[in-house]
Motif scaffolding. Structure first.
Motif, PDB file in Angstrom:
ATOM      1  N   GLN A  30      -7.113   4.674  -5.700  1.00  0.00           N
ATOM      2  CA  GLN A  30      -6.577   4.024  -4.506  1.00  0.00           C
ATOM      3  C   GLN A  30      -7.219   4.573  -3.233  1.00  0.00           C
ATOM      4  OE1 GLN A  30      -4.759   1.435  -4.709  1.00  0.00           O
ATOM      5  NE2 GLN A  30      -3.014   1.618  -6.084  1.00  0.00           N
ATOM      6  N   PHE A  31      -7.371   5.876  -3.170  1.00  0.00           N
ATOM      7  CA  PHE A  31      -7.974   6.466  -1.965  1.00  0.00           C
ATOM      8  C   PHE A  31      -9.442   6.069  -1.823  1.00  0.00           C
ATOM      9  CE2 PHE A  31      -4.465   9.764  -2.197  1.00  0.00           C
ATOM     10  CZ  PHE A  31      -3.847   9.327  -1.040  1.00  0.00           C
ATOM     11  N   ILE A  32     -10.156   5.990  -2.940  1.00  0.00           N
ATOM     12  CA  ILE A  32     -11.556   5.555  -2.881  1.00  0.00           C
ATOM     13  C   ILE A  32     -11.639   4.110  -2.390  1.00  0.00           C
ATOM     14  CG2 ILE A  32     -13.594   5.004  -4.275  1.00  0.00           C
ATOM     15  CD1 ILE A  32     -12.903   7.426  -6.029  1.00  0.00           C
ATOM     16  N   ILE A  33     -10.772   3.239  -2.917  1.00  0.00           N
ATOM     17  CA  ILE A  33     -10.745   1.831  -2.486  1.00  0.00           C
ATOM     18  C   ILE A  33     -10.479   1.740  -0.984  1.00  0.00           C
ATOM     19  CG2 ILE A  33      -9.503  -0.363  -2.699  1.00  0.00           C
ATOM     20  CD1 ILE A  33      -8.828   0.581  -5.624  1.00  0.00           C
ATOM     21  N   ALA A  34      -9.523   2.527  -0.499  1.00  0.00           N
ATOM     22  CA  ALA A  34      -9.158   2.485   0.925  1.00  0.00           C
ATOM     23  C   ALA A  34     -10.303   2.976   1.804  1.00  0.00           C
ATOM     24  CB  ALA A  34      -7.910   3.332   1.151  1.00  0.00           C
ATOM     25  N   ILE A  35     -10.901   4.095   1.429  1.00  0.00           N
ATOM     26  CA  ILE A  35     -11.974   4.683   2.243  1.00  0.00           C
ATOM     27  C   ILE A  35     -13.192   3.766   2.297  1.00  0.00           C
ATOM     28  CG2 ILE A  35     -13.618   6.590   2.381  1.00  0.00           C
ATOM     29  CD1 ILE A  35     -11.350   8.364   1.178  1.00  0.00           C
ATOM     30  N   THR A  38       5.209  -6.774   1.328  1.00  0.00           N
ATOM     31  CA  THR A  38       3.749  -6.812   1.214  1.00  0.00           C
ATOM     32  C   THR A  38       3.104  -7.896   2.079  1.00  0.00           C
ATOM     33  OG1 THR A  38       3.740  -5.809  -0.986  1.00  0.00           O
ATOM     34  CG2 THR A  38       1.825  -7.116  -0.386  1.00  0.00           C
ATOM     35  N   PRO A  39       3.623  -9.139   2.102  1.00  0.00           N
ATOM     36  CA  PRO A  39       2.982 -10.140   2.975  1.00  0.00           C
ATOM     37  C   PRO A  39       2.966  -9.716   4.443  1.00  0.00           C
ATOM     38  CG  PRO A  39       4.477 -11.212   1.424  1.00  0.00           C
ATOM     39  CD  PRO A  39       4.726  -9.736   1.313  1.00  0.00           C
ATOM     40  N   TYR A  40       3.982  -8.964   4.847  1.00  0.00           N
ATOM     41  CA  TYR A  40       4.021  -8.498   6.235  1.00  0.00           C
ATOM     42  C   TYR A  40       3.050  -7.343   6.463  1.00  0.00           C
ATOM     43  CZ  TYR A  40       8.235 -11.343   6.488  1.00  0.00           C
ATOM     44  OH  TYR A  40       9.121 -12.387   6.444  1.00  0.00           O
ATOM     45  N   MET A  41       2.729  -6.616   5.398  1.00  0.00           N
ATOM     46  CA  MET A  41       1.775  -5.510   5.511  1.00  0.00           C
ATOM     47  C   MET A  41       0.343  -6.010   5.620  1.00  0.00           C
ATOM     48  SD  MET A  41       3.481  -3.015   2.627  1.00  0.00           S
ATOM     49  CE  MET A  41       2.200  -1.760   2.667  1.00  0.00           C
ATOM     50  N   VAL A  42       0.006  -7.069   4.858  1.00  0.00           N
ATOM     51  CA  VAL A  42      -1.397  -7.493   4.784  1.00  0.00           C
ATOM     52  C   VAL A  42      -1.649  -8.864   5.409  1.00  0.00           C
ATOM     53  CG1 VAL A  42      -1.791  -6.114   2.714  1.00  0.00           C
ATOM     54  CG2 VAL A  42      -1.099  -8.499   2.475  1.00  0.00           C
ATOM     55  N   GLY A  43      -0.608  -9.599   5.791  1.00  0.00           N
ATOM     56  CA  GLY A  43      -0.801 -10.925   6.384  1.00  0.00           C
ATOM     57  C   GLY A  43      -1.615 -10.861   7.663  1.00  0.00           C
ATOM     58  N   ALA A  44      -2.499 -11.844   7.827  1.00  0.00           N
ATOM     59  CA  ALA A  44      -3.387 -11.853   8.993  1.00  0.00           C
ATOM     60  C   ALA A  44      -2.625 -11.915  10.301  1.00  0.00           C
ATOM     61  CB  ALA A  44      -4.362 -13.023   8.886  1.00  0.00           C
ATOM     62  N   ASN A  45      -1.456 -12.545  10.274  1.00  0.00           N
ATOM     63  CA  ASN A  45      -0.659 -12.677  11.495  1.00  0.00           C
ATOM     64  C   ASN A  45       0.469 -11.654  11.570  1.00  0.00           C
ATOM     65  OD1 ASN A  45      -2.136 -14.981  12.347  1.00  0.00           O
ATOM     66  ND2 ASN A  45      -0.926 -16.270  10.954  1.00  0.00           N
ATOM     67  N   LEU A  62      -3.197  -5.099   7.390  1.00  0.00           N
ATOM     68  CA  LEU A  62      -3.740  -3.790   7.025  1.00  0.00           C
ATOM     69  C   LEU A  62      -5.058  -3.884   6.278  1.00  0.00           C
ATOM     70  CD1 LEU A  62      -0.560  -1.836   5.839  1.00  0.00           C
ATOM     71  CD2 LEU A  62      -1.835  -1.561   7.964  1.00  0.00           C
ATOM     72  N   LYS A  63      -5.288  -4.992   5.589  1.00  0.00           N
ATOM     73  CA  LYS A  63      -6.481  -5.140   4.760  1.00  0.00           C
ATOM     74  C   LYS A  63      -6.601  -3.951   3.812  1.00  0.00           C
ATOM     75  CE  LYS A  63      -9.045  -8.210   7.861  1.00  0.00           C
ATOM     76  NZ  LYS A  63     -10.298  -8.440   8.598  1.00  0.00           N
ATOM     77  N   SER A  64      -7.758  -3.305   3.764  1.00  0.00           N
ATOM     78  CA  SER A  64      -7.961  -2.204   2.812  1.00  0.00           C
ATOM     79  C   SER A  64      -7.094  -0.993   3.101  1.00  0.00           C
ATOM     80  CB  SER A  64      -9.431  -1.781   2.816  1.00  0.00           C
ATOM     81  OG  SER A  64     -10.255  -2.822   2.357  1.00  0.00           O
ATOM     82  N   SER A  65      -6.592  -0.862   4.304  1.00  0.00           N
ATOM     83  CA  SER A  65      -5.768   0.298   4.638  1.00  0.00           C
ATOM     84  C   SER A  65      -4.480   0.344   3.830  1.00  0.00           C
ATOM     85  CB  SER A  65      -5.435   0.287   6.135  1.00  0.00           C
ATOM     86  OG  SER A  65      -6.604   0.389   6.914  1.00  0.00           O
ATOM     87  N   VAL A  66      -4.073  -0.807   3.256  1.00  0.00           N
ATOM     88  CA  VAL A  66      -2.858  -0.808   2.440  1.00  0.00           C
ATOM     89  C   VAL A  66      -3.020   0.111   1.227  1.00  0.00           C
ATOM     90  CG1 VAL A  66      -3.462  -2.752   0.912  1.00  0.00           C
ATOM     91  CG2 VAL A  66      -1.068  -2.326   1.517  1.00  0.00           C
ATOM     92  N   PHE A  67      -4.275   0.334   0.799  1.00  0.00           N
ATOM     93  CA  PHE A  67      -4.495   1.199  -0.357  1.00  0.00           C
ATOM     94  C   PHE A  67      -4.258   2.676  -0.028  1.00  0.00           C
ATOM     95  CE2 PHE A  67      -6.779  -2.683  -1.500  1.00  0.00           C
ATOM     96  CZ  PHE A  67      -6.323  -2.878  -2.797  1.00  0.00           C
ATOM     97  N   PHE A  68      -4.290   3.042   1.237  1.00  0.00           N
ATOM     98  CA  PHE A  68      -3.860   4.395   1.609  1.00  0.00           C
ATOM     99  C   PHE A  68      -2.370   4.581   1.305  1.00  0.00           C
ATOM    100  CE2 PHE A  68      -7.575   4.444   4.642  1.00  0.00           C
ATOM    101  CZ  PHE A  68      -8.187   5.563   4.104  1.00  0.00           C
ATOM    102  N   VAL A  69      -1.597   3.526   1.542  1.00  0.00           N
ATOM    103  CA  VAL A  69      -0.154   3.580   1.240  1.00  0.00           C
ATOM    104  C   VAL A  69       0.053   3.768  -0.252  1.00  0.00           C
ATOM    105  CG1 VAL A  69       2.030   2.325   1.314  1.00  0.00           C
ATOM    106  CG2 VAL A  69       0.395   2.120   3.218  1.00  0.00           C
ATOM    107  N   TRP A  70      -0.605   2.927  -1.069  1.00  0.00           N
ATOM    108  CA  TRP A  70      -0.435   3.049  -2.520  1.00  0.00           C
ATOM    109  C   TRP A  70      -0.979   4.374  -3.033  1.00  0.00           C
ATOM    110  CZ3 TRP A  70       2.945  -0.281  -2.399  1.00  0.00           C
ATOM    111  CH2 TRP A  70       2.781  -1.596  -1.979  1.00  0.00           C
TER     112      TRP A  70
END
Length: 552
Positions: free
Chosen positions: A366-371, A460-467, A471-479
């Motif tokens: 997950q951290f590799i994906i986020a970075i 999740t939709p509120y975390m990554v939704g464009a509007n 978060l885009k890839s930053s959501v993987f820091f959370v996971w």
């Protein structure tokens, strides 16, 4: 059962169960078919959310994607239904049996599927998913309970892992159906994926009529004769076999022992028993309930359902992937291929080690994906023009190689989950509870899974939704952070239960800590605790169990 009859017993802790037969394998394997409900119902919605016909059904004309609130509602309402279904099933399983509870769950599930297929708008679709969720809640809680109670101890981990394998098959099948209906221009693009579920309910519901109920359920209800017949069918042994006598005597003796510690006090008291004892006492009911519910919470915290619920709309939103349906199909295929590895490793390596190192591997991925994502991958795109139909910009990745690397590590992350936390969490919750509170303990643990499943589906939709959060890839820091928490949690709190009967797990948890549990070996049987001779006096013990048998 007439008084004075004797059950054979043994002092050999390794001789309290019949040899494993193919019949036992097949019965348990069929019960695990219920996992397909869970997997398919969780998986098909991923592709349907990206279907143009489905989007036009829910959203105003011209919309190209579901809004965040609509995504959140459609996905999470199923999980909300399963939460309540699991809790209700915990009661029913004690009153009418494990088998009939699952059959009722199948009927409820089928009704929910019919409502969804008949829907032509948001209202009936949501109602159908709520009803289907109730059925999935029945199934997800009680199939685990049923399998844990009927499976031979030497292969219980492998067979219960088959439930997770059935979940992955359901997810894979959902992806295949979504992929096959992706380009349909009619309502078949969403009605076909939904309608296929009808068959799953029929197969499991009809098949269970031909299987025996749990012998441990019969003993708890004081029906020792029925327990003997069920055990004979499950083990493929004659009803008067010494193997059946010895195993039944151990179940009866354990029920007598546990009932002395956890007396029956009615419906409310049976739920209250799940919370008795000290959190600092390793074998207390409260400690076990916290362990079961928090373990399922941690499984959801790994972020796996972000991939299986939202990977299609998420990857579409990045503009970095061409065929997002195909990528989702590949993710599900990896999950399906790597889950059977746990059939061997759960019994060879053990539950505890797999959960510890599985969490470590997932966190690393997950951290590799986020970075990679925030530096060169999903987050870095450019426009190549506008969509002529909608006017929205068409995005492409600046660095396709970085995006491919992210996809590869998502696949590796799924492989780690499939071989560890996927099956492991379900196996452990079916093993740690004593018989008097087992059905409600497993129900509470399963409800916890669905509660957190609902929470993650909502947010999740509120975390990554464009509007929204975008978060885009930053959501993987959370996971990744949550997987790190799961690593610490598994090291400190998960005991090793492989190779033990459900009755021996009780002894182990009373005499060890999670970090020393793997060294524990059984040293006496429960029948030894109640009788110094080679026989149990049925008049004194079995008749007492029959007299005190409780539906609660």
């Amino acid at each position: 059962m007439p008084g004075g009859v004797a059950l054979a017993t043994t002092s050999d802790v390794n001789a309290i169960e019949a040899p494993v037969t193919w019949k036992a394998y097949l019965i348990c394997a069929f019960a695990s078919f219920g996992g397909i409900f869970f997997g398919y119902d969780s998986g098909y919605i991923n592709g349907v959310l990206g279907s143009g016909v489905f989007i036009s059904l829910i959203e105003p004309a011209g919309a190209t994607a579901l809004t965040g609130p609509h995504q959140s509602l459609i996905v999470s309402i199923l999980s909300a239904g399963t939460f309540f279904g699991a809790l209700i099933a915990g009661d029913l399983a004690e009153m009418i049996g494990r088998r009939y509870t699952i059959i009722i769950g199948c009927i409820i599930y089928i009704i929910g599927v019919v409502l969804q297929v008949a829907s032509s708008g948001l209202g009936l679709l949501v109602a159908g998913r709520l009803v289907a969720g109730l059925g999935v809640g029945f199934e997800s809680a009680i199939v685990i309970l049923y399998m844990s109670e009927i499976c031979p101890r030497k292969v219980r981990g492998a067979l219960v892992a088959g439930y997770q394998f059935a979940i992955t098959l359901g997810l894979l099948l959902a992806s295949i159906v979504d992929y096959a209906t992706e380009h349909r221009a009619d309502t078949g693009s969403y009605r076909i994926p939904i309608g296929i579920q009808f068959l799953f309910g029929l197969v499991l519901g009809i098949g269970l009529f031909f299987l025996p109920d749990s012998p441990r359920y019969f003993v708890k209800r004081g029906r020792v004769d029925a327990a003997r017949m069920a055990l004979s069918r499950l083990r493929g042994q004659p009803i008067d076999s010494e193997y059946i006598e010895v195993e039944l005597s151990e179940i009866v003796a354990n029920e007598e022992y546990e009932r002395a510690l956890i007396p029956t006090t009615g419906w409310f008291g049976s739920w209250a028993n799940c919370f008795k004892g000290s959190v600092f006492q390793s074998n207390s009911n409260l400690r076990k309930t916290i362990l079961g519910t928090s373990l399922q919470m941690m499984q959801q915290w790994t972020g796996i359902n972000f991939i299986f619920y939202y990977s299609t709309p998420f990857l579409q939103s990045t503009g970095a992937i061409g065929n997002t349906f195909l990528i989702s199909l590949i993710f599900n295929l990896i999950d399906t291929v790597f889950t059977p590895v746990s059939f061997y490793t759960m019994e060879k390596v053990g539950r505890r080690q797999l959960l510890i190192w599985g969490a470590f591997g997932m966190a690393l991925c997950q951290f590799i994906i986020a970075i990679v994502g925030v530096t060169a991958g999903f987050n870095k795109t450019h426009s190549i023009g506008n969509d002529p139909a909608t006017g929205d910009p068409i995005l492409r990745a600046n660095n396709p190689s970085a995006v491919n690397a992210q996809i590869a590590f998502i696949a590796i992350y799924i492989a780690f989950f499939a071989g560890s936390w996927g099956p492991g969490a379900w196996i452990v919750i079916g093993e740690i509870f004593p018989l008097p509170i087992r059905s409600r303990g497993v129900a509470l643990s399963t409800a916890s899974n669905w509660l957190w499943n609902t929470i993650i589906a909502v947010i999740t939709p509120y975390m990554v939704g464009a509007n929204e959060g975008n978060l885009k890839s930053s959501v993987f820091f959370v996971w990744g952070g949550l997987c790190t928490s799961a690593f610490v949690y598994a090291y400190l709190l998960i005991p090793e239960t492989k190779g033990l009967t459900l009755e021996q797990v009780d002894q182990m948890m009373a005499e060890t800590t999670p970090r020393t549990s793997s060294k524990w070996v059984p040293h006496q049987t429960f029948t030894n605790m109640l009788a110094a001779e080679g026989k149990l006096d049925m008049a004194a013990v079995v008749e007492d169990v029959e007299r005190r048998g409780s539906k609660f």
